[in-house]
Scaffold this motif. Structure first.
Motif, mmCIF file in Angstrom:
data_model
loop_
_atom_site.group_PDB
_atom_site.id
_atom_site.type_symbol
_atom_site.label_atom_id
_atom_site.label_comp_id
_atom_site.label_asym_id
_atom_site.label_seq_id
_atom_site.Cartn_x
_atom_site.Cartn_y
_atom_site.Cartn_z
ATOM 1 N N ILE A 316 0.840 -1.193 0.000
ATOM 2 C CA ILE A 316 0.000 0.000 0.000
ATOM 3 C C ILE A 316 0.886 1.259 0.000
ATOM 4 C CG2 ILE A 316 -0.168 0.100 2.527
ATOM 5 C CD1 ILE A 316 -3.122 0.960 2.122
ATOM 6 N N VAL A 317 0.410 2.300 -0.654
ATOM 7 C CA VAL A 317 1.135 3.562 -0.745
ATOM 8 C C VAL A 317 0.268 4.673 -0.157
ATOM 9 C CG1 VAL A 317 2.173 5.272 -2.281
ATOM 10 C CG2 VAL A 317 2.411 2.824 -2.789
ATOM 11 N N PHE A 390 -5.695 -9.047 8.185
ATOM 12 C CA PHE A 390 -5.816 -7.835 8.989
ATOM 13 C C PHE A 390 -4.954 -6.749 8.366
ATOM 14 C CE2 PHE A 390 -8.217 -9.923 12.098
ATOM 15 C CZ PHE A 390 -8.547 -9.050 13.133
ATOM 16 N N GLY A 391 -5.309 -5.500 8.652
ATOM 17 C CA GLY A 391 -4.449 -4.395 8.265
ATOM 18 C C GLY A 391 -5.208 -3.177 7.799
ATOM 19 N N GLY A 392 -4.554 -2.029 7.929
ATOM 20 C CA GLY A 392 -5.123 -0.776 7.463
ATOM 21 C C GLY A 392 -5.590 0.109 8.597
ATOM 22 N N LYS A 415 -8.025 4.046 1.382
ATOM 23 C CA LYS A 415 -6.968 3.375 0.623
ATOM 24 C C LYS A 415 -6.759 1.950 1.140
ATOM 25 C CE LYS A 415 -4.571 7.629 -0.670
ATOM 26 N NZ LYS A 415 -3.425 8.528 -0.423
ATOM 27 N N ALA A 416 -6.919 1.768 2.443
ATOM 28 C CA ALA A 416 -6.797 0.424 3.015
ATOM 29 C C ALA A 416 -7.890 -0.496 2.493
ATOM 30 C CB ALA A 416 -6.849 0.498 4.542
ATOM 31 N N ALA A 417 -9.109 0.044 2.298
ATOM 32 C CA ALA A 417 -10.199 -0.768 1.752
ATOM 33 C C ALA A 417 -9.860 -1.255 0.351
ATOM 34 C CB ALA A 417 -11.498 0.037 1.747
ATOM 35 N N VAL A 418 -9.275 -0.387 -0.444
ATOM 36 C CA VAL A 418 -8.868 -0.765 -1.801
ATOM 37 C C VAL A 418 -7.769 -1.826 -1.746
ATOM 38 C CG1 VAL A 418 -7.747 0.073 -3.902
ATOM 39 C CG2 VAL A 418 -9.568 1.422 -2.818
#
Length: 473
Positions: A316-317, A390-392, A415-418
């Motif tokens: 992720i960016v 998990f994450g975001g 952005k985490a959802a994407v």
């Protein structure tokens, strides 16, 4: 990452983010998720899914959904959630900006949208690469009460499912190896006798006294239970006016532990305390189970497949605005400047060194580790091979708080959802190209469950504590 997944998200990430924001802007508590359900249903229909919505008991509104694309074996279920938490209304800003009502203090607006995106992108791979199989998206309400997926299993929603995948926000992206807690949600009702608290207190039997005595007993119980046990309570009713001895009081408990057997044992002891409180106060008591759930069954076959899929997806960016938001949120939430590296409370071996918005993918340990908290994904894992990532979201703010709500409404959260959607889509694609892992995961689940009592869901029920106390007046 498969080029079809990359292309789909390149063209559709704004729609995914907009969907998560609409759900964030219309938060609904467990059992009332009609708007979120309808929004995701419409989104999936737009992307060629067959969609059915329905009420999930005890709700009377359509708050659950099943969306299907494809036919045949295997059936891969993507589990989405979208319920909010009461009292956590908050703007998606880095400063405390409360809104009256519920808020997404657990990131479910992101999860509902991101998981739907993962299912749709998986469909795109299946369509263009002519992969056989079925992908289903399940809109699962009432996760916060551990009720939605348990009821959906009872309704037969998952009967044809071969494997499941779910996502939850929090921390760096990783395959879930933590073993969270089994739980039971129960409320105890005490029944006494009203009287004038000043002129005739001797004629009253206080239900509130009973509830307070029960809580005192539970406080002493805490010293004599396993370290994994957690007990929390709130009052549901405690009388109306101080000058009237209350004839009705309710205290609600969550009882948690690392195993359902331990929860059952502690629950029995809590019932004994309730009996004692009723005896001491001259009242009567009954209880009602609201909901409950098991501990998870980790499936390392699927964990391996998910990790290999996640490695194919670029990390992720975040941009400078995201990092600035995270710093401001941390400062406003904690009252101090954010450190360069967070204190991971001994979890560096699991998550590595983390800043506020970690971008790395964690390497699995290959073994389970204990974690507090509960989810009804656990119950699904008891009967269907299940994997979770998990994450975001911004780290360094406490769960179920205004800080998490703010993070869930931020650009970084979206952005985490994407990103999660990309991981889910790649996992589905990899399974469909390597279908033998499905039967391998089922064999693993059978081996783990061998010799254990069969799964029996914890459902809402009334339980009378047989006790005759006090005088009938």
């Amino acid at each position: 990452m498969d080029r079809e997944i990359q292309k789909w998200f390149l063209e559709n990430h704004e729609g995914v983010e907009a969907l998560s924001k609409r759900i964030f802007d219309h938060p609904e508590v467990s059992g009332e998720e009609e708007y979120a359900c309808s929004q995701i249903a419409s989104y999936l229909r737009e992307h060629e899914f067959e969609v059915e919505t329905y009420p999930v008991a005890p709700s009377k509104v359509n708050n659950g959904l099943t969306a299907k694309w494809g036919d045949g074996y295997p059936v891969i279920a993507v589990l989405g959630e979208y319920d909010a938490l009461p009292g956590l209304g908050q703007e998606g800003t880095a400063s405390r900006s409360p809104i009256e009502g519920p808020g997404h203090g657990c990131g479910h607006n992101l999860m509902g949208a991101g998981c739907a995106a993962g299912a749709i992108a998986a469909k795109q791979v299946m369509k263009e690469q002519k992969l056989s199989g079925t992908v289903k998206y399940y809109g699962c309400p009432a996760e916060e009460g551990l009720a939605g997926k348990v009821q959906m299993m009872k309704m037969g929603c998952f009967d044809d499912v071969d494997i499941c995948i779910a996502w939850h926000t929090g921390g760096p992206f990783r395959v879930c190896e933590h073993i969270c807690q089994s739980m039971i949600s129960v409320e105890f009702s005490f029944y006494g006798i009203t009287s004038h608290a000043a002129c005739a207190p001797q004629e009253g039997r206080s239900a509130l006294d009973a509830a307070q005595l029960m809580n005192m007993g539970v406080e002493f119980l805490r010293e004599h239970v396993d370290d994994a046990v957690r007990i929390h309570y709130v009052f549901g009713a405690a009388g109306e006016r101080p000058n009237v001895v209350p004839d009705y009081a309710v205290v609600k408990y969550y009882i948690r532990s690392d195993k359902k057997e331990s929860v059952d044992q502690v629950f029995g002891r809590v019932c004994d305390i309730a009996k004692g409180a009723a005896l001491m106060s001259g009242t009567k008591v009954s209880y009602k189970i609201i909901s409950g759930g098991y501990e998870p069954v980790l499936n390392f076959t699927l964990n391996d497949v998910l990790y290999e899929a996640m490695k194919k997806v670029p990390d992720i960016v975040y941009d400078e605005n995201d990092y600035q938001f995270a710093k401001e949120l941390y400062k406003n939430y904690n009252g101090k400047e954010a450190p360069d590296t967070l204190d991971m409370a001994g979890r560096e071996a699991i998550m590595g060194k983390c800043g506020l918005l970690p971008t790395h993918l964690c390497v699995p340990l290959g073994t389970g580790w204990a974690e507090s908290g509960s989810t009804d994904v656990n119950d699904v894992s008891q009967v269907i091979p299940t994997v979770q990532l998990f994450g975001g979201g911004v780290m360094g703010v406490g769960g179920h708080s205004w800080g998490v709500t703010a993070s869930s409404g931020s650009a970084a959260g979206r952005k985490a959802a994407v990103q999660a959607g990309k991981y889910i889509a790649q996992f589905c694609a990899d399974v469909l190209k390597n279908k033998e892992v499905v039967e391998k995961s089922k064999n693993e689940l059978r081996e783990v469950q061998k010799g254990k009592p069969p799964y029996s869901p914890i459902l809402a029920s009334d339980g009378e504590i047989q006790l005759k106390t006090g005088e009938d007046k």
